[in-house]
Design an enzyme around this catalytic site. Structure first.
Site, PDB file in Angstrom:
ATOM      1  N   GLU A  64       0.828  -1.223   0.000  1.00  0.00           N
ATOM      2  CA  GLU A  64       0.000   0.000   0.000  1.00  0.00           C
ATOM      3  C   GLU A  64       0.856   1.266   0.000  1.00  0.00           C
ATOM      4  O   GLU A  64       0.453   2.294  -0.533  1.00  0.00           O
ATOM      5  CB  GLU A  64      -0.953   0.015   1.196  1.00  0.00           C
ATOM      6  CG  GLU A  64      -2.105  -0.983   1.095  1.00  0.00           C
ATOM      7  CD  GLU A  64      -1.764  -2.364   1.627  1.00  0.00           C
ATOM      8  OE1 GLU A  64      -0.576  -2.598   1.960  1.00  0.00           O
ATOM      9  OE2 GLU A  64      -2.670  -3.218   1.702  1.00  0.00           O
ATOM     10  N   PHE A 126     -11.904  -7.951  13.602  1.00  0.00           N
ATOM     11  CA  PHE A 126     -10.774  -8.353  12.758  1.00  0.00           C
ATOM     12  C   PHE A 126     -10.430  -7.234  11.769  1.00  0.00           C
ATOM     13  O   PHE A 126     -11.294  -6.723  11.075  1.00  0.00           O
ATOM     14  CB  PHE A 126     -11.112  -9.643  11.996  1.00  0.00           C
ATOM     15  CG  PHE A 126      -9.994 -10.078  11.088  1.00  0.00           C
ATOM     16  CD1 PHE A 126      -8.753 -10.424  11.604  1.00  0.00           C
ATOM     17  CD2 PHE A 126     -10.179 -10.115   9.700  1.00  0.00           C
ATOM     18  CE1 PHE A 126      -7.709 -10.808  10.768  1.00  0.00           C
ATOM     19  CE2 PHE A 126      -9.141 -10.496   8.861  1.00  0.00           C
ATOM     20  CZ  PHE A 126      -7.901 -10.841   9.399  1.00  0.00           C
ATOM     21  N   GLN A 127      -9.169  -6.871  11.740  1.00  0.00           N
ATOM     22  CA  GLN A 127      -8.644  -5.814  10.867  1.00  0.00           C
ATOM     23  C   GLN A 127      -9.330  -4.464  11.083  1.00  0.00           C
ATOM     24  O   GLN A 127      -9.537  -3.712  10.133  1.00  0.00           O
ATOM     25  CB  GLN A 127      -8.695  -6.237   9.393  1.00  0.00           C
ATOM     26  CG  GLN A 127      -7.744  -7.406   9.126  1.00  0.00           C
ATOM     27  CD  GLN A 127      -7.511  -7.690   7.667  1.00  0.00           C
ATOM     28  OE1 GLN A 127      -8.403  -7.524   6.847  1.00  0.00           O
ATOM     29  NE2 GLN A 127      -6.309  -8.154   7.342  1.00  0.00           N
ATOM     30  N   LYS A 176     -17.731  -1.634   5.660  1.00  0.00           N
ATOM     31  CA  LYS A 176     -18.080  -2.613   4.630  1.00  0.00           C
ATOM     32  C   LYS A 176     -19.590  -2.629   4.327  1.00  0.00           C
ATOM     33  O   LYS A 176     -19.999  -2.751   3.171  1.00  0.00           O
ATOM     34  CB  LYS A 176     -17.623  -4.002   5.074  1.00  0.00           C
ATOM     35  CG  LYS A 176     -17.713  -5.047   3.979  1.00  0.00           C
ATOM     36  CD  LYS A 176     -17.003  -6.330   4.365  1.00  0.00           C
ATOM     37  CE  LYS A 176     -17.049  -7.322   3.206  1.00  0.00           C
ATOM     38  NZ  LYS A 176     -16.339  -8.564   3.533  1.00  0.00           N
ATOM     39  N   MET A 485      23.645   9.779   3.563  1.00  0.00           N
ATOM     40  CA  MET A 485      23.438  11.048   4.260  1.00  0.00           C
ATOM     41  C   MET A 485      23.677  10.886   5.761  1.00  0.00           C
ATOM     42  O   MET A 485      24.206  11.789   6.420  1.00  0.00           O
ATOM     43  CB  MET A 485      22.033  11.585   3.972  1.00  0.00           C
ATOM     44  CG  MET A 485      21.833  13.013   4.407  1.00  0.00           C
ATOM     45  SD  MET A 485      23.043  14.139   3.699  1.00  0.00           S
ATOM     46  CE  MET A 485      22.161  14.789   2.289  1.00  0.00           C
TER      47      MET A 485
HETATM   48  C1  LIG Z   1      11.826   6.066   6.057  1.00  0.00           C
HETATM   49  C2  LIG Z   1      13.065   6.775   6.461  1.00  0.00           C
HETATM   50  N1  LIG Z   1      13.875   6.243   7.399  1.00  0.00           N
HETATM   51  C3  LIG Z   1      15.014   6.875   7.760  1.00  0.00           C
HETATM   52  C4  LIG Z   1      15.363   8.063   7.197  1.00  0.00           C
HETATM   53  C5  LIG Z   1      16.630   8.802   7.623  1.00  0.00           C
HETATM   54  N2  LIG Z   1      17.558   8.917   6.500  1.00  0.00           N
HETATM   55  C6  LIG Z   1      17.661  10.048   5.750  1.00  0.00           C
HETATM   56  S1  LIG Z   1      18.737   9.893   4.490  1.00  0.00           S
HETATM   57  C7  LIG Z   1      19.123   8.331   4.935  1.00  0.00           C
HETATM   58  C8  LIG Z   1      20.114   7.532   4.135  1.00  0.00           C
HETATM   59  C9  LIG Z   1      19.589   7.106   2.830  1.00  0.00           C
HETATM   60  O1  LIG Z   1      20.453   6.169   2.256  1.00  0.00           O
HETATM   61  P1  LIG Z   1      20.362   5.850   0.711  1.00  0.00           P
HETATM   62  O2  LIG Z   1      18.983   5.552   0.336  1.00  0.00           O
HETATM   63  O3  LIG Z   1      21.361   4.817   0.367  1.00  0.00           O
HETATM   64  O4  LIG Z   1      20.732   7.253   0.058  1.00  0.00           O
HETATM   65  P2  LIG Z   1      22.148   8.025   0.091  1.00  0.00           P
HETATM   66  O5  LIG Z   1      22.092   9.041   1.179  1.00  0.00           O
HETATM   67  O6  LIG Z   1      23.212   7.007   0.334  1.00  0.00           O
HETATM   68  O7  LIG Z   1      22.260   8.646  -1.250  1.00  0.00           O
HETATM   69  C10 LIG Z   1      18.405   7.938   6.063  1.00  0.00           C
HETATM   70  C11 LIG Z   1      18.538   6.623   6.742  1.00  0.00           C
HETATM   71  C12 LIG Z   1      14.458   8.596   6.239  1.00  0.00           C
HETATM   72  N3  LIG Z   1      14.679   9.775   5.659  1.00  0.00           N
HETATM   73  N4  LIG Z   1      13.355   7.922   5.876  1.00  0.00           N
END
Ligand SMILES: Cc1ncc(C[n+]2csc(CCOP(=O)(O)OP(=O)(O)O)c2C)c(N)n1
Ligand SMILES: [Mg+2]
Length: 579
Positions: A64, A126-127, A176, A485
């Site tokens: 989803e 349920f659900q 539903k 990042m």
């Molecule tokens: C759902 C979610 N969980 C955690 C984060 C925190 N977060 C921001 S950037 C990042 C790293 C992303 O890694 P990647 O997808 O490999 O991209 P890169 O920065 O390496 O280009 C994280 C964990 C987020 N933004 N979204």
């Protein structure tokens, strides 16, 4: 048939008796919905039965979350509301992230969730989940239908609310038994919402004040956000900036609203904005915010934000004006209407010659910069190569992280509605499903989905949809074997303690692509990258590209948390290069 007869037949159809499920289908027809993104389950079985009979175009995503991000991508590119269906309980809770994302980035969505029957609501059936309670703060508005007679009115209102004023997601929770109950389908009614009357036309007096402020200003700047895109006001923005000789800065979400190759464009502002954009915000004496919400990633430390400026703010949402930044000239309006009025007023332009000269010098001396390096792939170079390969015409969707910032910095958007990214919420897993919706909104566009190796793994099950529909999306994994990042912040602010951010054992993404029935290609050097890109863009269908990039690269310039925009680090004076 005479025109009158057609109208009569139309009226009869919109007044007929039918089930709640059929009403929903008929309403979607009335709203000219082209595609629904969804996932079935017990509570929406009657609805799916009607979808089956009606032959509505429905995309079965594999999760989803994929459905709602696809709907966001569709809305972002088409300007029309994205429509989602999810079942009760876990189906509904799986869309919570997407609703929050759409709420923060002002994307119009109409989301239908199934619910347990009215007779058992509140019994932990349920659900069963309290979806109205859960989604209250993350929707522009939400409803639970308690009586079949309300359903047509509620659907009509939902489309109206999602798409007018500041756009946003609206959710309708349908028990539903309501989907099977019968009632009269009256869709021929006016929306009557006395408490919801968005102001779309600017106040003349405030416009006059802005015209006056511009004429007296020496260092004006426009900060343009996604509000310009929502209002389809790119042409007006350009006309106004040119008429008044005012330079333009974009927020991350606003990119493409003003042409990146225009001499008045200063780049993106904020944490990873350009030197010139950030310094312009620091030095300006008049800041005209059009459709941006002064997000903290744009302003940096508010204490140092536009300290010398009179602030004017044009926004359709009055709650945004003065929320973060004290505002002298508030203009509650649709961006297009306000710009049209400003253009028509033809105020005396500011004397900006010296200011523009200063800005040009900054642009020349402090452009975006990286050190080229043979034998590896510099992620910045990779984005530049994609830009060149697509003539800057592609729809680009991204995930969240370093690759997102490099895409924003190095892919120059000259046109509006080509850029799809998760700004406010910063949702990893957004990029790939968003590309599905974007491609369905514009079938002939080249769609490139630039994702991180981390975020890709949050929603890559949607490869299945891309393959099934043969959507010719080019999926670019910027593979730095890290949550890049996070790694960057740990390097800079946590003494290189890389706590759970390095992932040296990523799966074989090429094999993964093949498992989903699409070609996968890998590159580890710049020369290989050039070759692989050439091959990929020569292919008709989808393709996944795994680029092993230089893993320790950081995104610069950077405004460290808590710092002002003028305190950027990683800025390098660059005398002759114009990059
Ligand atoms: C759902 C979610 N969980 C955690 C984060 C925190 N977060 C921001 S950037 C990042 C790293 C992303 O890694 P990647 O997808 O490999 O991209 P890169 O920065 O390496 O280009 C994280 C964990 C987020 N933004 N979204
Ligand atoms: Mg990564």
């Amino acid at each position: 048939m005479t025109k009158m007869k057609v109208e009569e037949q139309e009226k009869a159809r919109t007044k007929a008796r039918m089930s709640g499920s059929l009403m929903l289908i008929e309403a979607l027809k009335e709203e000219k919905v082209e595609v629904i993104f969804g996932y079935p389950g017990g509570a929406v079985l009657p609805l799916y039965d009607e979808l089956y009979k009606a032959g509505v175009f429905h995309v079965l995503t594999r999760h989803e979350q994929g459905a709602i991000h696809a709907a966001e991508g569709y809305a972002r590119i088409s300007g029309k509301p994205g429509v989602v269906i999810a079942t009760s309980g876990p189906g509904a809770t799986n869309i919570v992230t997407g609703l929050t994302d759409a709420m923060m980035d002002s994307l119009p969505l109409v989301v239908f969730t199934g619910q347990v029957a009215t007779s058992v609501i509140g019994s932990d059936a349920f659900q069963e989940a309290d979806v109205v309670g859960i989604t209250m703060p993350i929707t522009k508005h939400n409803y639970q239908v308690r009586d079949i007679s309300e359903l047509p009115r509620i659907i009509k209102e939902a489309f109206h609310i999602a798409t007018t004023g500041r756009p946003g997601p609206v959710l309708i929770d349908i028990p539903k038994d309501i989907t099977t109950a019968e009632g009269e389908f009256d869709y021929d009614q006016d929306v009557h919402l006395p408490g919801y009357q968005p102001t779309t036309q600017p106040n003349h007096w405030q416009i006059r004040r802005l015209v006056e402020a511009v004429s007296q200003s020496k260092r004006p700047v426009i900060l343009a956000g996604a509000g310009v895109l929502h209002a389809n006001a790119s042409n007006e923005l350009r006309q106004y900036a040119e008429q008044q000789n005012i330079p333009v800065i974009h927020t991350l979400l606003g990119l493409g609203g003003f042409p990146a190759d225009h001499p008045l464009f200063l780049g993106m502002a904020g944490m990873h904005g350009t030197y010139t954009a950030n310094m312009a915000l620091y030095e300006c004496d008049l800041l005209i915010n059009i459709g941006a919400r002064f997000d903290d990633r744009v302003t940096g430390n508010l204490k140092y934000f536009a300290p010398k400026a009179t602030v004017a703010h044009i926004d359709i949402d009055p709650a945004e004006i003065g929320k973060n930044v004290p505002t002298k000239i508030p203009i509650v309006s649709d961006a297009k209407a306000a710009l049209q009025e400003l253009i028509a007023q033809q105020g005396k332009p500011a004397d900006t010659a010296a200011w523009l000269e200063q800005l040009d010098e900054w642009k020349r001396r402090f452009p975006l910069h990286y050190e080229p390096e043979a034998g590896t792939i510099k992620p910045q170079k990779l984005i530049e190569m994609i830009y060149e390969m697509t003539n800057g015409e592609a729809i680009v969707t991204t995930d969240v992280g370093q690759h997102q910032m490099w895409a924003a910095q190095y892919y120059k958007f000259n046109r509006p509605h080509r850029w799809v990214t998760s700004g406010g919420l910063g949702t990893m897993g957004f990029g790939l499903p968003a590309a599905i919706g974007a491609q369905l909104a514009d079938r002939s566009a080249t769609v490139v989905s630039i994702v991180g190796d981390g975020g890709f793994q949050m929603t890559f099950q949607e490869l299945s949809v891309i393959q099934e529909l043969r959507l010719p999306i080019k999926i670019v994994i910027v593979n730095n074997q890290a949550l890049g990042m996070v790694r960057q912040w740990q390097e800079l602010f946590y003494d290189k303690r890389y706590s759970h951010s390095l992932i040296p054992n990523q799966p074989d993404f090429v094999k993964l692509a093949e498992a989903y029935g699409m070609p996968g290609l890998r590159a580890k050097t710049e020369a290989e990258a050039a070759e692989v890109l050439k091959q990929a863009f020569a292919m008709d269908g989808p393709v996944l590209l795994d680029f092993h990039v230089r893993a320790d690269e950081n995104v610069y310039p950077m405004v460290a948390p808590g710092k002002g925009l003028h305190e950027m680090v990683g800025v390098k004076a660059c005398e002759e290069s114009s990059r």
